[in-house]
Design a protein around this motif. Sequence first.
Motif: not given
Length: 113
Positions: A27-34, A37-39, A97-104, A106-113
């Motif tokens: 779940a952490i990996d899925a959240a990291k990849d934005n 829903d999977l997370a 997962v909540e941390m990544y949700r907030i990060f994405y 607020k930053n409206n960023q693309e999924v990291p490579i």
Amino acid sequence: MGQFNQEEVIMNLVVNGGDGRGKALKAIDAAKDNQMDLADQLLKESNEALLKAHQFQTQLIQENMGEAGEKPDLLMVHGQDHLMTAMLAYDIAVKMVEMYRIFYSKNNQEVPI
């Protein structure tokens, strides 16, 4: 939960604890990849596995109460350890997962490579 002998109860404790831990980490990996829903789905599955493991743990404790002086066998200790670390992994995964949700969000960023 049905009738299980002590070894089956302990093995279910280990298996479900491990499954819960593994899904929490995925779940952490899925959240990291934005993939939120999977997370969320993986966290749900992790929690379900940990609930099963906890039921087996409770059964094991109840069946062994009153047997003072007996040493717990190595498999039982392993099962208990497995469940506790799995529960910790789940708690950490929920926070991350909540941390990544907030990060994405607020930053409206693309999924990291």
